[in-house]
Motif scaffolding. Structure first.
Motif, short mmCIF file in Angstrom:
data_model
loop_
_atom_site.label_atom_id
_atom_site.label_comp_id
_atom_site.label_asym_id
_atom_site.label_seq_id
_atom_site.Cartn_x
_atom_site.Cartn_y
_atom_site.Cartn_z
N GLY A 61 0.86 -1.18 0.00
CA GLY A 61 0.00 0.00 0.00
C GLY A 61 0.89 1.23 0.00
O GLY A 61 1.70 1.43 -0.91
N ALA A 62 0.78 2.03 1.06
CA ALA A 62 1.64 3.21 1.19
C ALA A 62 2.78 3.00 2.18
O ALA A 62 3.53 3.93 2.47
CB ALA A 62 0.80 4.41 1.62
N VAL A 63 2.92 1.77 2.70
CA VAL A 63 3.90 1.51 3.76
C VAL A 63 5.17 0.90 3.16
O VAL A 63 5.12 -0.20 2.60
CB VAL A 63 3.33 0.55 4.83
N PRO A 64 6.32 1.56 3.29
CA PRO A 64 7.57 0.95 2.81
C PRO A 64 7.95 -0.23 3.70
O PRO A 64 7.82 -0.19 4.92
CB PRO A 64 8.59 2.09 2.95
N VAL A 65 8.42 -1.30 3.06
CA VAL A 65 8.93 -2.46 3.78
C VAL A 65 10.24 -2.89 3.14
O VAL A 65 10.52 -2.56 1.98
CB VAL A 65 7.94 -3.65 3.80
N ARG A 66 11.03 -3.63 3.88
CA ARG A 66 12.26 -4.24 3.36
C ARG A 66 12.19 -5.73 3.68
O ARG A 66 12.00 -6.11 4.84
CB ARG A 66 13.50 -3.60 3.98
N ILE A 67 12.34 -6.54 2.64
CA ILE A 67 12.17 -7.99 2.77
C ILE A 67 13.54 -8.64 2.67
O ILE A 67 14.26 -8.48 1.69
CB ILE A 67 11.24 -8.53 1.68
N TYR A 68 13.90 -9.40 3.71
CA TYR A 68 15.18 -10.10 3.78
C TYR A 68 14.93 -11.59 3.60
O TYR A 68 14.03 -12.16 4.23
CB TYR A 68 15.84 -9.88 5.15
N THR A 69 15.75 -12.23 2.76
CA THR A 69 15.61 -13.66 2.57
C THR A 69 16.98 -14.32 2.53
O THR A 69 17.98 -13.70 2.15
CB THR A 69 14.86 -14.00 1.26
N ALA A 70 17.01 -15.58 2.93
CA ALA A 70 18.22 -16.40 2.87
C ALA A 70 17.77 -17.83 2.58
O ALA A 70 17.34 -18.54 3.50
CB ALA A 70 19.00 -16.33 4.17
N GLY A 71 17.78 -18.23 1.32
CA GLY A 71 17.32 -19.57 0.99
C GLY A 71 15.83 -19.62 0.79
O GLY A 71 15.20 -18.67 0.31
N GLU A 72 15.24 -20.74 1.21
CA GLU A 72 13.81 -20.97 1.04
C GLU A 72 13.14 -20.96 2.42
O GLU A 72 13.04 -21.98 3.08
CB GLU A 72 13.56 -22.31 0.34
N PRO A 73 12.66 -19.81 2.86
CA PRO A 73 12.13 -19.72 4.22
C PRO A 73 10.79 -20.43 4.37
O PRO A 73 9.94 -20.38 3.49
CB PRO A 73 11.96 -18.21 4.43
N GLY A 74 10.61 -21.09 5.51
CA GLY A 74 9.34 -21.73 5.81
C GLY A 74 8.49 -20.91 6.75
O GLY A 74 7.39 -21.34 7.12
N CYS A 75 8.98 -19.75 7.14
CA CYS A 75 8.27 -18.89 8.10
C CYS A 75 8.65 -17.46 7.80
O CYS A 75 9.72 -17.18 7.23
CB CYS A 75 8.69 -19.28 9.52
N THR A 76 7.78 -16.54 8.15
CA THR A 76 8.05 -15.11 7.98
C THR A 76 8.02 -14.40 9.33
O THR A 76 7.17 -14.70 10.17
CB THR A 76 7.02 -14.46 7.03
N VAL A 77 8.94 -13.48 9.51
CA VAL A 77 9.00 -12.63 10.70
C VAL A 77 8.67 -11.21 10.29
O VAL A 77 9.30 -10.67 9.37
CB VAL A 77 10.40 -12.66 11.35
N MET A 78 7.68 -10.60 10.91
CA MET A 78 7.45 -9.17 10.73
C MET A 78 8.20 -8.44 11.83
O MET A 78 7.96 -8.69 13.02
CB MET A 78 5.96 -8.83 10.78
N TYR A 79 9.11 -7.53 11.44
CA TYR A 79 9.91 -6.81 12.44
C TYR A 79 9.54 -5.33 12.44
O TYR A 79 9.54 -4.66 11.39
CB TYR A 79 11.41 -6.95 12.15
N CYS A 80 9.26 -4.81 13.64
CA CYS A 80 8.97 -3.40 13.84
C CYS A 80 10.09 -2.77 14.67
O CYS A 80 10.39 -3.26 15.77
CB CYS A 80 7.63 -3.20 14.53
N HIS A 81 10.68 -1.72 14.16
CA HIS A 81 11.85 -1.11 14.80
C HIS A 81 11.48 -0.24 15.99
O HIS A 81 10.35 0.25 16.11
CB HIS A 81 12.62 -0.27 13.78
N GLY A 82 12.46 -0.02 16.85
CA GLY A 82 12.31 0.91 17.96
C GLY A 82 12.63 2.34 17.56
O GLY A 82 12.97 2.63 16.42
#
Length: 308
Positions: A61-82
């Motif tokens: 949408g209007a929210v910038p995100v950065r997606i990090y990957t290493a291989g074939e992930p079986g799970c996703t982590v949403m990270y919110c910064h301090g």
């Protein structure tokens, strides 16, 4: 409080270096100046991304995100910064997210939510919730929420809101979060003048985010401890610095989840201070804690609970 006794020399060196980049009187600067100083401080501590990690910037949408990957992930982590809901962004926590991706093998999606005071609550929450929904719809596998400080607050708020609305949310790892505890008791008074974060700092940043006229302790999307229902939350690991005014919020949050029959575990790190994630390459205690954080994220993503 005898911080000279509680805090070791490695951590003091980190505190001094942080102070050289981000002085105690930074709250007297304009918001733009605070962000500039904070970003420069974060860059001073930033580590190179692991070679195994690739990343992509995009908009949800209007929210910038950065997606990090290493291989074939079986799970996703949403990270919110301090950053007190006022400073920080994708770059300030880039290395933390990249290392979390490398250590767990999971996909990490960092959220560049809108900041106060230009965007008052619920703007940051709405952005985090929008990205959480997008992750759930786009990627296969389970979802773990993770964040530090203000980001931990957002993750907890999303976890509460997600009940009955989202499936696949299996855990949250909340790092020195402020969840709306009583600022007139416990660690808020015990560590009111702690290095790195004071009670006055918390009051200052809280006022910048809160809409005028809003009542304290009534909105769980602003203060998760204000919720009256702590049932059916995902498995939760809370990690705190012992020398931190917001420490007891995590203990109270854990106790409420346990009382409601859920899974929650609190890890309190002796001798550490708010913001210690940036010290993970220079301070042994912080390095060990980051390892515990990575293990927690990985375990929750696999449906494991090693805290019985």
């Amino acid at each position: 409080m005898n911080y000279e006794r509680l805090i070791d020399e490695e951590t003091w060196a980190f505190i001094r270096k942080t102070g050289e980049c981000y002085p105690d009187d930074a709250v007297d600067l304009s918001i733009a100046e605070q962000r500039k100083v904070y970003d420069a401080m974060a860059a001073e501590f930033r580590a190179a991304r692991p070679d195994s990690v690739s990343c992509e910037d995009r908009l949800v949408g209007a929210v910038p995100v950065r997606i990090y990957t290493a291989g074939e992930p079986g799970c996703t982590v949403m990270y919110c910064h301090g950053g007190g809901f006022v400073v920080g962004g994708l770059d300030s926590h880039d290395d933390v997210c990249a290392e979390l991706c490398a250590q767990t093998g999971y996909r990490v999606v960092a959220v560049d939510y809108r900041l106060s005071p230009e965007h008052l609550h619920p703007a940051a929450f709405e952005d985090a919730w929008a990205v959480c929904q997008w992750i759930s719809a786009r990627f296969e596998g389970d979802l773990v929420l993770a964040g530090d400080s203000a980001g931990a607050n957002l993750c907890a708020a999303v976890a509460h809101h997600a009940r009955g609305r989202l499936t696949g949310l299996v855990g949250q790892v909340l790092i020195y979060g402020a969840f709306g505890g009583d600022i007139n008791e416990g660690s808020y008074l015990e560590h009111a003048q702690a290095p790195m974060l004071t009670r006055d700092d918390i009051l200052f940043y809280g006022q910048l985010r809160r809409p005028e006229g809003s009542e304290v302790g009534t909105d769980p999307t602003l203060e998760p401890l204000a919720d009256n229902d702590f049932s059916d939350l995902p498995a939760t690991v809370l990690v705190t610095a012992d020398c931190d005014p917001v420490r007891d919020d995590s203990r109270h949050y854990r106790d409420k989840i346990l009382a409601a029959g859920g899974k929650a575990h609190w890890i309190n790190e002796p001798g550490l201070v708010h913001g210690y994630l940036r010290a993970r390459h220079s301070v042994g205690r912080a390095r060990d804690s980051f390892e515990r954080i990575s293990v927690a994220v990985e375990a929750l993503g696999q449906g494991l609970w090693p805290y019985e």
